[in-house]
Every structure is written in C-alpha cells, then in structure tokens.
Design an enzyme around this catalytic site. Structure first.
Site, PDB file in Angstrom:
ATOM      1  N   SER A  25       0.829  -1.210   0.000  1.00 28.92           N
ATOM      2  CA  SER A  25       0.000   0.000   0.000  1.00 28.92           C
ATOM      3  C   SER A  25       0.865   1.263   0.000  1.00 28.92           C
ATOM      4  CB  SER A  25      -0.972  -0.019   1.201  1.00 28.92           C
ATOM      5  OG  SER A  25      -1.609  -1.265   1.289  1.00 28.92           O
TER       6      SER A  25
ATOM      7  N   HIS B 171      -3.027  -2.102  -4.451  1.00 29.54           N
ATOM      8  CA  HIS B 171      -4.493  -2.144  -4.467  1.00 29.54           C
ATOM      9  C   HIS B 171      -5.022  -0.726  -4.343  1.00 29.54           C
ATOM     10  CE1 HIS B 171      -5.045  -2.322   0.192  1.00 29.54           C
ATOM     11  NE2 HIS B 171      -3.904  -1.772  -0.112  1.00 29.54           N
TER      12      HIS B 171
END
Lengths: 71, 276
Positions: free
Chosen positions: B135, B158
């Site tokens: 992330s 993501h």
C-alpha cells in the site's frame, strides 16, 4: 486516510491490553519506554537512525533505566 | 534458565564476560550488568561498538499519521521520522541513508510526506523491502535513489478504499480518486513502472481474497520495474557505499553541486520520471 492491507477492524480494535508506553529522550536519543517496577522505565524500543545506537548496550530493549533522568 | 554450562567447561569463577547460567536475581539492581543484560536480551555477552556514516531508517508496522492508532498496532510515526530525515540531511557526518521497509501500509499523507522527504534528501539513499512493502509502503520504497526487494518480500498494489465499501457519493469517489492519483504519480515518477500498467495491476481481480489488486513477490516487483533490483542488505549497503564513494571522498568536503527537487546526486536510475 488509511491505506493498508489490514482490515480496518483489525487496525482499530483496541481489545488487547498492551502496557502503557511513553516516549522519553535520553542523551539525545528517543526511547519508547514502559513503566517497570519501582517507578523505573523499561526500554521497549529505541527510535534512532544511527545503527551504532542499536549496538550500544545502554539503549537495548529490555534494559531498566531510572526514571529520574540520571542517564 | 538452565544451570548447566552450555559449553560443558568447568568454570571455578564466572568469566569476566558473564556466563549463560547467570541468573537475574544475581545481578545488581536496574537490570544487571551489561553482560547479563546482553545475554538476556540479545543472546550474546558482547556487542561490538562501531560508528557508522550510514544511517538507517526502519519503516515498520503501520505508517501512523494524523490519527493515533490503537496501541496494539506497531507503528512508524510521522513525527519521529520527519525530524530524523531532517537530521540525516543536515548532519555532515552522515553520508548515506538506508531505508528498511516491513510495513503493511497506513496513512496516505504521512506516507507521501515521508516519501517526499526521502526523495528530497541530497545524500545517496537505498531502500530494501524485506517482509512486505504494501500500500503506502510502495511510494516510500521507490522514493530512494535505488530500491531493493528481498526475494521473499511482497508488495500489494491495491486501490485506496475503505474496507471495500461501494461508494455512492460522487464527491467521495472524486476525493479518493484524487488521493489515488497523488500516490500513482509519485510512484510512476520515482520508479520505472508505467502509469497504465500500475493502474492495471491495481484493479486486477482474482489475486486478492478480499480486494482487487495484485501481490508482487520479490522478482515480480523488479519485472514490473517498480523496484530496481532483487537483493538483501549486503547488496544494498554495497550499493549505497558505491554511490557515496562515487560522489565524494570522505576526507574532502563534498563538491558544490546543484540539487533539484526530488533528485539526489546518485545515479539516474529512474527511467520513468515524469511519465504518467
């Protein structure tokens, strides 16, 4: 805003009882400590970018240091 | 702790460096001698004392920003890291910075701030992704002049979303999309990955159980040109010293050289700079 692979409920749940920690400064180094018996501090974490600090026994995690700032 | 001597030797007295059978109650107050504490905490009686011209920044656990996270989270705090990076930049005894990452992500703005600080440091910087750099760990990893990833380490790309909920309010979507753009632009401009490819990985289905996106393991991250090389601490430190030695001699003051924003003096290993 949090962007993490952990589910938000995992991050936000506070059910585990972790010891209270505080940050103190000793000799220019930032230490995260918990309160040990008889009012002294136990070093939980050293926060420093100097790798040599992590080899210095004076700052190693687990060490009990006086809370009156004598070191 | 067992009373037996692990080496099976007969000691009439404790050797000066302590023994494995030293017991805590024999030690003086405040945790005992250095030797006893070293054995208890580190498993070795002696630790070397060295000084280093390379400093090391660990980004571990959650990146903590504007919001204090519950105490069971291990966090790397913005307010610790930013001053440390200022000190690294200003202290002339420090010639290089190593960044070790094992993070699951965290606060986007704190992560971007740390990333920009690392990218803006004028000294050579090398990052190593060890367990995970997920992330918001991605921009921090690519912010260094050169990035390494351990073969077993993973990076999860993501979208920025909150627990997978469907967003019905256009303004909220716009806000998240803008936030996403800031991260994507930083990553694209500091690594070799193409913006379209990065977004394709981000929105891929079938890889993650509870989200869309992609998990890149070790070499995958290098194949996608997100990370520069596969390697560990040894290669990273060697590379850092190579960069340090190529820009100045430790016995001479470093030459004056203009340093642009987000551009260290290291070798230009950022082929994707500016592309989106």
């Amino acid at each position: 805003m949090l962007w993490t692979i952990y589910p938000m409920q995992t991050v936000m749940s506070g059910q585990t009882d972790t010891p209270r920690r505080r940050e103190i400064s000793r000799d220019g180094r930032l230490l995260m400590v918990s309160e040990a018996q008889d009012g002294n501090y136990r070093i939980e974490r050293l926060i420093s970018t100097d790798p040599a600090d992590y080899l210095d026994p004076q700052w190693q995690p687990g060490r009990i240091i006086p809370s009156d700032g004598t070191i | 702790m067992p009373r037996s001597n692990i080496k099976g030797q007969d000691f009439t007295d404790d050797p000066p460096w302590g023994t494995m059978d030293s017991e805590p109650e024999q030690s003086p107050p405040r945790g005992g001698t250095d030797e006893t504490q070293n054995i208890q905490q580190l498993g070795t009686p002696d630790v070397p004392s060295v000084s280093s011209d390379v400093h090391c920044l660990s980004i571990i656990g959650q990146v903590e920003g504007h919001m204090v996270l519950p105490s069971q989270n291990k966090t790397t705090k913005y307010e610790h890291v930013i001053p440390q990076l200022v000190a690294v930049e200003q202290n002339s005894d420090i010639r290089g910075l190593l960044i070790l990452l094992n993070t699951v992500g965290g606060d986007v703005e704190a992560g971007l701030a740390i990333s920009e600080m690392i990218a803006g440091i004028s000294k050579p910087t090398v990052s190593v992704v060890l367990g995970g750099g997920h992330s918001i760990g991605i921009p921090i990893a690519v912010a260094a002049d050169v990035s390494y990833i351990a073969p077993s380490a993973t990076m999860t790309i993501h979208p920025i979303r909150l627990s997978g909920q469907v967003l019905g309010v256009p303004q909220t979507y716009e806000y998240l999309d803008k936030m996403q753009d800031r991260v994507v632009q930083f990553v694209v401009s500091h690594s070799g990955i193409d913006g379209k490819e990065y977004r394709r990985l981000m929105f891929r289905t079938g890889q993650l159980a509870r989200d869309i996106g992609t998990i890149l393991v070790g070499n995958d991250a290098v194949q996608e040109r997100l990370i520069d090389r596969v390697g560990g601490i040894g290669q990273a430190v060697d590379h850092l010293y190579d960069m340090m030695n190529s820009i100045n001699n430790p016995h001479q003051p470093p030459p004056e050289q203009p340093v642009g924003p987000n551009q260290g003096p290291g070798p230009p290993l950022q082929p994707g700079r500016g592309g989106s």
